[in-house]
Design a protein around this motif. Structure first.
Motif, PDB file in Angstrom:
ATOM      1  N   ALA A   1     -28.287 -37.129   0.276  1.00  0.00           N
ATOM      2  CA  ALA A   1     -29.075 -35.938   0.616  1.00  0.00           C
ATOM      3  C   ALA A   1     -28.416 -35.093   1.705  1.00  0.00           C
ATOM      4  CB  ALA A   1     -30.470 -36.363   1.069  1.00  0.00           C
TER       5      ALA A   1
ATOM      6  N   ILE B   1     -38.720 -35.578   4.948  1.00  0.00           N
ATOM      7  CA  ILE B   1     -37.350 -36.037   4.695  1.00  0.00           C
ATOM      8  C   ILE B   1     -37.254 -37.540   4.925  1.00  0.00           C
ATOM      9  CG2 ILE B   1     -34.963 -35.915   5.529  1.00  0.00           C
ATOM     10  CD1 ILE B   1     -35.470 -32.906   5.998  1.00  0.00           C
TER      11      ILE B   1
ATOM     12  N   GLU C   1     -36.439 -43.369  -1.727  1.00  0.00           N
ATOM     13  CA  GLU C   1     -35.208 -43.598  -2.494  1.00  0.00           C
ATOM     14  C   GLU C   1     -34.608 -44.953  -2.172  1.00  0.00           C
ATOM     15  OE1 GLU C   1     -30.889 -41.735  -3.701  1.00  0.00           O
ATOM     16  OE2 GLU C   1     -32.220 -40.520  -2.462  1.00  0.00           O
TER      17      GLU C   1
END
Length: 140
Positions: free
Chosen positions: A70, A110, A117
């Motif tokens: 990311a 975030i 994830e």
């Protein structure tokens, strides 16, 4: 379906004596521990502590992978507090776990996305998914 498998590592540990006064030693000698019952002070460790250490170490690495994907820089002070419970439920021993992920200064959305994830990347998370109760919390 053709599945590609690339073995990365095999841990080899010899154990004798079980939870109460047992001994475990890895084939390379890097792990050499005594086992004690949970909650006792017998100078050893127990499987639940080892599992918490292994899972949180792996999970932290998985968050690192998610962050690189990311393009997010992980903050100083990033850490994980892991708790693994051994319980007796209807006469059977069971485990549950809590992973408290500390990502100071990151926006909550975030940080949560990285943790989500990481659960798909970490082999410990994937192995326990649907098998034990796992709770994650994120502190930013």
């Amino acid at each position: 379906m053709n599945q590609q498998v690339k073995l990365i590592y095999t841990a080899k540990v010899h154990t004798n004596g079980g939870r109460e006064g047992g001994h475990s030693r890895s084939s390379d000698g890097n792990l050499d521990i005594r086992s004690t019952l949970p909650g006792t002070h017998g100078g050893g460790t127990n499987p639940e502590q080892l599992f918490a250490a292994g899972w949180s170490t792996c999970f932290e690495s998985a968050i690192g992978i998610a962050a690189r994907r990311a393009k997010v820089t992980l903050p100083e002070g990033f850490a994980i507090d892991a708790e693994v419970d051994l319980s007796l439920v209807n006469g059977f021993y069971t485990l549950s776990a809590r992973l408290h992920v500390i990502l100071p200064g990151l926006p909550r959305n975030i940080a949560q996305a990285l943790v989500d994830e990481a659960h798909t990347l970490c082999p410990y998370s994937r192995a326990t998914h649907g098998n034990i109760d796992v709770q994650t919390t994120v502190a930013v």
